[in-house]
Design a protein around this motif. Structure first.
Motif, PDB file in Angstrom:
ATOM      1  N   HIS A  20       0.833  -1.204   0.000  1.00 41.13           N
ATOM      2  CA  HIS A  20       0.000   0.000   0.000  1.00 41.13           C
ATOM      3  C   HIS A  20       0.863   1.247   0.000  1.00 41.13           C
ATOM      4  O   HIS A  20       0.590   2.218  -0.708  1.00 41.13           O
ATOM      5  CB  HIS A  20      -0.921  -0.034   1.225  1.00 41.13           C
ATOM      6  N   ARG A  21       1.914   1.227   0.790  1.00 36.92           N
ATOM      7  CA  ARG A  21       2.829   2.367   0.861  1.00 36.92           C
ATOM      8  C   ARG A  21       3.522   2.590  -0.480  1.00 36.92           C
ATOM      9  O   ARG A  21       3.663   3.728  -0.938  1.00 36.92           O
ATOM     10  CB  ARG A  21       3.870   2.139   1.963  1.00 36.92           C
ATOM     11  N   LEU A  22       3.978   1.517  -1.125  1.00 39.45           N
ATOM     12  CA  LEU A  22       4.622   1.653  -2.435  1.00 39.45           C
ATOM     13  C   LEU A  22       3.655   2.233  -3.460  1.00 39.45           C
ATOM     14  O   LEU A  22       4.042   3.082  -4.269  1.00 39.45           O
ATOM     15  CB  LEU A  22       5.142   0.293  -2.910  1.00 39.45           C
TER      16      LEU A  22
ATOM     17  N   ALA B 232       1.077   4.184  -2.831  1.00 35.16           N
ATOM     18  CA  ALA B 232       0.871   5.596  -2.498  1.00 35.16           C
ATOM     19  C   ALA B 232       2.081   6.422  -2.907  1.00 35.16           C
ATOM     20  O   ALA B 232       1.925   7.526  -3.460  1.00 35.16           O
ATOM     21  CB  ALA B 232       0.602   5.750  -1.005  1.00 35.16           C
ATOM     22  N   ASP B 233       3.280   5.909  -2.646  1.00 33.82           N
ATOM     23  CA  ASP B 233       4.493   6.633  -3.048  1.00 33.82           C
ATOM     24  C   ASP B 233       4.539   6.809  -4.561  1.00 33.82           C
ATOM     25  O   ASP B 233       4.908   7.875  -5.053  1.00 33.82           O
ATOM     26  CB  ASP B 233       5.748   5.891  -2.576  1.00 33.82           C
ATOM     27  N   ALA B 234       4.160   5.771  -5.300  1.00 32.61           N
ATOM     28  CA  ALA B 234       4.166   5.864  -6.761  1.00 32.61           C
ATOM     29  C   ALA B 234       3.130   6.863  -7.248  1.00 32.61           C
ATOM     30  O   ALA B 234       3.368   7.615  -8.205  1.00 32.61           O
ATOM     31  CB  ALA B 234       3.902   4.492  -7.371  1.00 32.61           C
TER      32      ALA B 234
ATOM     33  N   PHE C  84       1.895   9.527  -5.595  1.00 27.38           N
ATOM     34  CA  PHE C  84       2.158  10.898  -5.186  1.00 27.38           C
ATOM     35  C   PHE C  84       3.601  11.343  -5.397  1.00 27.38           C
ATOM     36  O   PHE C  84       3.967  12.449  -5.004  1.00 27.38           O
ATOM     37  CB  PHE C  84       1.773  11.083  -3.710  1.00 27.38           C
ATOM     38  N   ALA C  85       4.413  10.503  -5.993  1.00 26.04           N
ATOM     39  CA  ALA C  85       5.810  10.862  -6.219  1.00 26.04           C
ATOM     40  C   ALA C  85       5.890  12.005  -7.228  1.00 26.04           C
ATOM     41  O   ALA C  85       5.120  12.069  -8.183  1.00 26.04           O
ATOM     42  CB  ALA C  85       6.592   9.665  -6.740  1.00 26.04           C
ATOM     43  N   THR C  86       6.831  12.892  -6.975  1.00 23.33           N
ATOM     44  CA  THR C  86       7.042  13.966  -7.942  1.00 23.33           C
ATOM     45  C   THR C  86       7.896  13.408  -9.079  1.00 23.33           C
ATOM     46  O   THR C  86       8.884  12.713  -8.863  1.00 23.33           O
ATOM     47  CB  THR C  86       7.756  15.166  -7.296  1.00 23.33           C
ATOM     48  N   ARG C  87       7.472  13.704 -10.267  1.00 21.22           N
ATOM     49  CA  ARG C  87       8.186  13.224 -11.438  1.00 21.22           C
ATOM     50  C   ARG C  87       9.208  14.279 -11.860  1.00 21.22           C
ATOM     51  O   ARG C  87       8.934  15.472 -11.823  1.00 21.22           O
ATOM     52  CB  ARG C  87       7.200  12.978 -12.563  1.00 21.22           C
TER      53      ARG C  87
END
Length: 71
Positions: A54-56, A58-60, A62-65
């Motif tokens: 779930h964390r991965l 969410a990180d993917a 909301f990650a800034t590109r």
């Protein structure tokens, strides 16, 4: 106030289990206890893997590109 309305107290159950005397347990009771503890370990590991996935996700999401420089 009902007990169900209060926040659940989270204690260190593992420490309480580790300090419990095993002298009164029969061999069969210890085998049952071991099976229950192994099942709990598997449940905790499965929950941890689910939380990590779930964390991965969410990180993917909301990650800034990185911004590509103009060509």
């Amino acid at each position: 106030m009902d007990d169900d309305d209060r926040p659940r107290i989270r204690g260190d159950n593992a420490s309480r289990l580790a300090s419990e005397s095993l002298d009164s347990y029969s061999q069969d009771e210890m085998d049952v206890r071991i099976a229950q503890l192994e099942a709990e370990i598997a449940r905790v590991k499965a929950h941890g893997a689910k939380a990590a996935a779930h964390r991965l996700a969410a990180d993917a999401l909301f990650a800034t590109r990185p911004v590509e420089p103009p060509a």
